[in-house]
Design a protein around this motif. Structure first.
Motif, PDB file in Angstrom:
ATOM      1  N   PHE A 175      11.090   3.906   1.072  1.00 54.65           N
ATOM      2  CA  PHE A 175      11.319   5.192   0.324  1.00 54.65           C
ATOM      3  C   PHE A 175      12.587   5.895   0.881  1.00 54.65           C
ATOM      4  CE2 PHE A 175       6.965   4.285  -1.420  1.00 54.65           C
ATOM      5  CZ  PHE A 175       7.208   4.683  -2.570  1.00 54.65           C
ATOM      6  N   GLU A 176      12.748   5.753   2.078  1.00 55.73           N
ATOM      7  CA  GLU A 176      14.033   6.239   2.740  1.00 55.73           C
ATOM      8  C   GLU A 176      15.219   5.792   1.941  1.00 55.73           C
ATOM      9  OE1 GLU A 176      12.514   7.502   7.309  1.00 55.73           O
ATOM     10  OE2 GLU A 176      13.566   5.745   7.058  1.00 55.73           O
ATOM     11  N   VAL A 236       7.655  11.742   2.779  1.00 54.76           N
ATOM     12  CA  VAL A 236       8.221  10.446   2.203  1.00 54.76           C
ATOM     13  C   VAL A 236       7.839  10.060   1.033  1.00 54.76           C
ATOM     14  CG1 VAL A 236       9.175   8.207   3.023  1.00 54.76           C
ATOM     15  CG2 VAL A 236       8.778  10.025   4.669  1.00 54.76           C
ATOM     16  N   ASN A 237       6.762   9.212   0.898  1.00 55.72           N
ATOM     17  CA  ASN A 237       6.137   8.880  -0.469  1.00 55.72           C
ATOM     18  C   ASN A 237       5.267   9.676  -0.925  1.00 55.72           C
ATOM     19  OD1 ASN A 237       3.827   8.410   1.155  1.00 55.72           O
ATOM     20  ND2 ASN A 237       3.637   6.386   0.159  1.00 55.72           N
ATOM     21  N   ALA A 275       0.905  -1.009   0.187  1.00 58.77           N
ATOM     22  CA  ALA A 275      -0.015  -0.111  -0.255  1.00 58.77           C
ATOM     23  C   ALA A 275       0.767   1.283  -0.145  1.00 58.77           C
ATOM     24  CB  ALA A 275      -1.048   0.018   1.264  1.00 58.77           C
ATOM     25  N   ILE A 276       1.984   1.101   0.508  1.00 59.43           N
ATOM     26  CA  ILE A 276       2.949   2.333   0.729  1.00 59.43           C
ATOM     27  C   ILE A 276       3.548   2.582  -0.494  1.00 59.43           C
ATOM     28  CG2 ILE A 276       4.914   3.163   1.874  1.00 59.43           C
ATOM     29  CD1 ILE A 276       4.143   1.759   4.589  1.00 59.43           C
ATOM     30  N   ALA A 277       3.756   1.565  -1.134  1.00 62.82           N
ATOM     31  CA  ALA A 277       4.783   1.483  -2.491  1.00 62.82           C
ATOM     32  C   ALA A 277       3.872   1.831  -3.770  1.00 62.82           C
ATOM     33  CB  ALA A 277       5.087   0.206  -3.031  1.00 62.82           C
ATOM     34  N   HIS A 278       2.273   1.758  -3.385  1.00 62.89           N
ATOM     35  CA  HIS A 278       1.513   2.135  -4.346  1.00 62.89           C
ATOM     36  C   HIS A 278       0.999   3.483  -4.152  1.00 62.89           C
ATOM     37  CE1 HIS A 278       1.389  -2.209  -5.541  1.00 62.89           C
ATOM     38  NE2 HIS A 278       0.925  -1.463  -6.788  1.00 62.89           N
ATOM     39  N   ARG A 313      -2.304   3.887 -10.188  1.00 65.52           N
ATOM     40  CA  ARG A 313      -2.020   2.611  -9.669  1.00 65.52           C
ATOM     41  C   ARG A 313      -0.767   2.209  -9.797  1.00 65.52           C
ATOM     42  NH1 ARG A 313      -6.374   3.281 -13.067  1.00 65.52           N
ATOM     43  NH2 ARG A 313      -5.291   2.068 -14.661  1.00 65.52           N
ATOM     44  N   ALA A 314       0.039   2.606 -10.303  1.00 64.04           N
ATOM     45  CA  ALA A 314       1.427   2.198 -10.318  1.00 64.04           C
ATOM     46  C   ALA A 314       2.259   1.951  -9.112  1.00 64.04           C
ATOM     47  CB  ALA A 314       2.442   3.124 -11.116  1.00 64.04           C
ATOM     48  N   ASN A 315       3.125   0.941  -9.036  1.00 59.21           N
ATOM     49  CA  ASN A 315       4.034   0.691  -7.734  1.00 59.21           C
ATOM     50  C   ASN A 315       5.047   1.708  -8.065  1.00 59.21           C
ATOM     51  OD1 ASN A 315       6.028  -0.213  -5.989  1.00 59.21           O
ATOM     52  ND2 ASN A 315       4.907  -2.115  -6.201  1.00 59.21           N
ATOM     53  N   CYS A 316       4.893   2.937  -7.013  1.00 56.37           N
ATOM     54  CA  CYS A 316       5.877   3.976  -7.303  1.00 56.37           C
ATOM     55  C   CYS A 316       7.312   3.412  -6.924  1.00 56.37           C
ATOM     56  CB  CYS A 316       5.407   5.060  -6.390  1.00 56.37           C
ATOM     57  SG  CYS A 316       6.600   6.462  -6.200  1.00 56.37           S
TER      58      CYS A 316
END
Length: 723
Positions: free
Chosen positions: A578-579, A476-477, A465-468, A705-708
């Motif tokens: 992300f860090e 951060v994200n 969920a954080i990655a997306h 919807r991308a995996n950032c």
């Protein structure tokens, strides 16, 4: 003003409800209006949120949602204690301001304690370093363990230094002592004795938590059975000689910081608490001796309503557990220490941690904690300074003095949403607790890897969920600030700490008659089998004449079997992925003198490209990329020329799906023909044109919807940012 209202205002004794003139709306009527506002979007998809606990969070709750819940009609201070274990909540007795002082040296902890106790601190929270928790003196421990996570405590002199000037009979302690609390307790009690404080006047908790230590470390310095033996002796002794001290700690920070949901966290707490009661009963202690000696410690995360519900459910379920063991109403009361989450704290844009901790602290107070630690905003970076300690402490004082939480009792009580969530969390936690019990209890479940598996599954779900960016971490994200100045923080110098601490321990050893010390330790060892009821007494006597923590731990582990070994639950933070991206980009800048660059090829007037340009800027800045923006280009030739002149290794095209067919192939071709190594990214995901654009040379697509995280990892590797 209506005639009815005028009559009432004039002094008519008849009471006319103010809102009688407004007919109440039904849920069905509200939903019809809500669905109309959604303009065709599905109600369930837009307004109902599935939590990590598999609870469907509703947008609105009604009185029908709490119909049939018997706990709703209970009062604070009465079974099942969902509303509080105290009838008057915080009105008479406030929660304890119980801030951690995580410094490695006893004198540093003492300096901070004496300063903070005069400025609002009301309880002394003393985290121990890893060497102490494992029963090792600093000169016998691996260097990395000395000073790691807290204070190095090895001798009575250390404890005297630690507590100098602290009025122990008025300042409760909180010491999480790991698998074996007796050595730490012996040092502290011997130090209290030197200062003339009777054992019966010392309050707080010096708590053993062997299952918690096992989950953190993956092993124990002694067998679980020996840990339980020592826990039983410590508890029985304190029941008689130190009745204000709690001796058993159930801390679930390890599960929370591993990524667990509140349901999983609570189930592990219940299973651990049950394991300790059973172990104590097997050693002859009654539940009315054991339960009042227990303290629970929960981390409090960012899901405000869920955290309140979890704390309320915890008290209710623990009352059920103790009642099943035959405990009376007094024994059923759960004592809760709250700690704002380490999982939610970030290293970048760290001042945001003040806001995170404030929300978490408020949830803890509304949930009815008995003591509270509010994280220092620089906790994820290093040791706190006086400023970060003051801000964290003042959060609690403001909640008490300015927000008036000490003047209301159970403010969320009766709220339909809170009561419903409390019941749902309780039901799900109880079901998982029973599943742990079916696997043989908490110890067997840990050996089998069961808690590890469900915590890891929830952690993976959270990280996804954080990655997306469905779960936002501000700074951060999302909304990163690449211009922030790094905070100056102090890290623990483990080599220096070990050198200083080793010298102090050796000084104490040289001052002690070795034969007297050996005799005292021999007497302690003999009590393990011959006179266990004198074990704590003899541990204090050995400490009094100079035995170190390591000496005591070794004696108490004499002739013991090997401790259990499991897969530990690793510590994580939500922001860490992300860090890592940001840290990698910072290292690249240090090597090359500049950040990796992304050029935005914004096409058309500002309204045409702005939304996707803003999205792209935030997307790339989350990975530490410098984004070069502009007000837009009229032609693909102008955009291509500016992109190539920028020297950026990545070019992102920003416009609308409708204009992309005539823009994307032409612009991509111009860029790639001059610099084939440039990576072309398209903002958006026009499904019917994806293959066409890929064939034209587009390398990546970024969209909601991308995996950032995964996209940024690929781009950092592709562009040589990751060394």
């Amino acid at each position: 003003m209506s005639e009815e209202a005028q009559t009432t205002a004039a002094g008519d004794t008849a009471v006319h409800p103010l809102f009688d003139m407004f007919p109440p709306a039904t849920y069905e009527e509200w939903r019809a209006v809500a669905e109309k506002t959604l303009k065709g979007a599905p109600f369930e998809k837009r307004l109902i949120t599935k939590t990590y606990e598999n609870i469907l969070l509703q947008p609105i709750y009604n009185i029908e949602d709490i119909a049939g819940l018997p706990q709703v009609n209970s009062l604070p201070g009465f079974e099942p204690f969902v509303r509080s274990t105290r009838a008057l909540g915080y009105v008479i007795a406030r929660w304890e301001v119980c801030q951690e002082l995580p410094y490695p040296l006893p004198r540093e902890v003492n300096e901070a304690a004496r300063s903070d106790l005069s400025r609002g601190l009301t309880s002394l929270n003393l985290p121990l370093d890893q060497a102490t928790l494992q029963g090792l003196d600093p000169d016998a421990a691996p260097m990395a363990l000395v000073g790691a996570g807290g204070v190095s405590l090895a001798t009575v002199d250390d404890a005297v230094t630690l507590l100098e000037g602290v009025t122990l009979d008025r300042t409760p302690l909180l010491v999480a002592a790991g698998a074996n609390a007796v050595p730490v307790a012996a040092l502290i009690l011997a130090a209290a004795e030197r200062s003339g404080v009777g054992f019966d006047r010392i309050g707080g908790c010096i708590g053993a938590d062997p299952l918690g230590a096992l989950a953190v470390q993956g092993s124990l310095p002694l067998s679980l059975e020996r840990s339980y033996d020592l826990m039983a002796q410590w508890t029985a002794w304190a029941h008689v000689h130190a009745p204000l001290l709690r001796t058993i700690l159930v801390a679930t920070h390890v599960y929370h910081n591993g990524g667990a949901s509140v349901v999983q966290d609570l189930a592990c707490a219940l299973a651990t608490g049950v394991a300790y009661i059973r172990a104590m009963q097997a050693r002859g202690l009654d539940v009315h001796v054991v339960a009042p000696r227990m303290q629970f410690a929960f981390s409090i995360g960012s899901q405000f309503f869920m955290e309140i519900a979890r704390l309320r459910a915890a008290r209710m379920l623990w009352a059920r557990v103790v009642s099943a063991f035959g405990g009376d109403e007094q024994a059923q009361k759960m004592r809760i220490h709250g700690r704002t989450s380490a999982w939610t704290k970030a290293r970048f844009d760290a001042y945001n941690n003040m806001l995170r901790a404030t929300g978490e602290a408020m949830a803890g107070v509304m949930g009815g904690i008995d003591s509270l630690h509010v994280s220092h905003f620089d906790e994820a970076l290093g040791l706190p300074d006086e400023f970060s300690r003051r801000i964290a402490r003042n959060v609690q004082i403001i909640l008490q003095e300015e927000c008036n939480f000490i003047r209301v009792i159970d403010p969320p009580g009766g709220a339909w949403a809170i009561e419903t969530l409390t019941d749902q969390v309780a039901q799900k936690a109880w079901a998982l607790f029973q599943e742990i019990e079916r696997k043989g209890g908490m110890a067997d479940a840990l050996v089998a890897g069961f808690p590890q598996s469900f915590v890891a599954a929830t952690r993976a779900e959270r990280f996804s969920a954080i990655a997306h960016r469905r779960e936002v971490i501000v700074g951060v994200n999302m909304y990163p600030n690449l211009k922030e100045k790094p905070l100056t923080v102090r890290m623990v110098d483990h080599a220096a700490v070990q050198a200083e601490r080793s010298a102090e321990v050796q000084r104490v050893r040289h001052a002690v008659d070795p034969q007297e010390r050996q005799d005292a330790l021999g007497a302690l060892t003999q009590t393990l089998a011959a006179a266990p009821d004198r074990l704590v007494e003899r541990a204090i006597a050995a400490a009094r004449i100079g035995a170190t923590l390591g000496d005591l731990a070794t004696a108490l582990a004499s002739s013991d079997a090997a401790g259990p070994t499991i897969e530990p639950i690793p510590f994580h933070r939500a922001a860490e992925q992300f860090e890592t991206l940001r840290t990698t980009a910072e290292a690249y800048m240090a090597r090359t003198g500049a950040r990796p660059k992304v050029f935005l090829a914004n096409m058309g007037p500002i309204p045409q490209h702005k939304a996707r340009a803003d999205f792209s800027t935030g997307f790339f800045e989350a990975g530490g990329f410098e984004v070069i923006g502009n007000s837009g280009f009229a032609t693909v030739e102008e955009a291509a020329q500016a992109a190539l002149e920028s020297g950026a290794g990545i070019v992102t095209i920003c416009s609308t799906d409708e204009t992309y067919p005539e823009i994307v192939p032409a612009l991509t071709g111009l860029i790639k023909s001059s610099r084939p190594d440039v990576t072309v990214v398209l903002a958006g995901y026009p499904t019917d044109q994806i293959e066409t654009y890929r064939a034209a040379g587009v390398d990546e697509f970024i969209h909601l919807r991308a995996n950032c995280y995964e996209t940024l990892v690929r781009l950092q590797q592709l562009k040589g940012v990751a060394a």
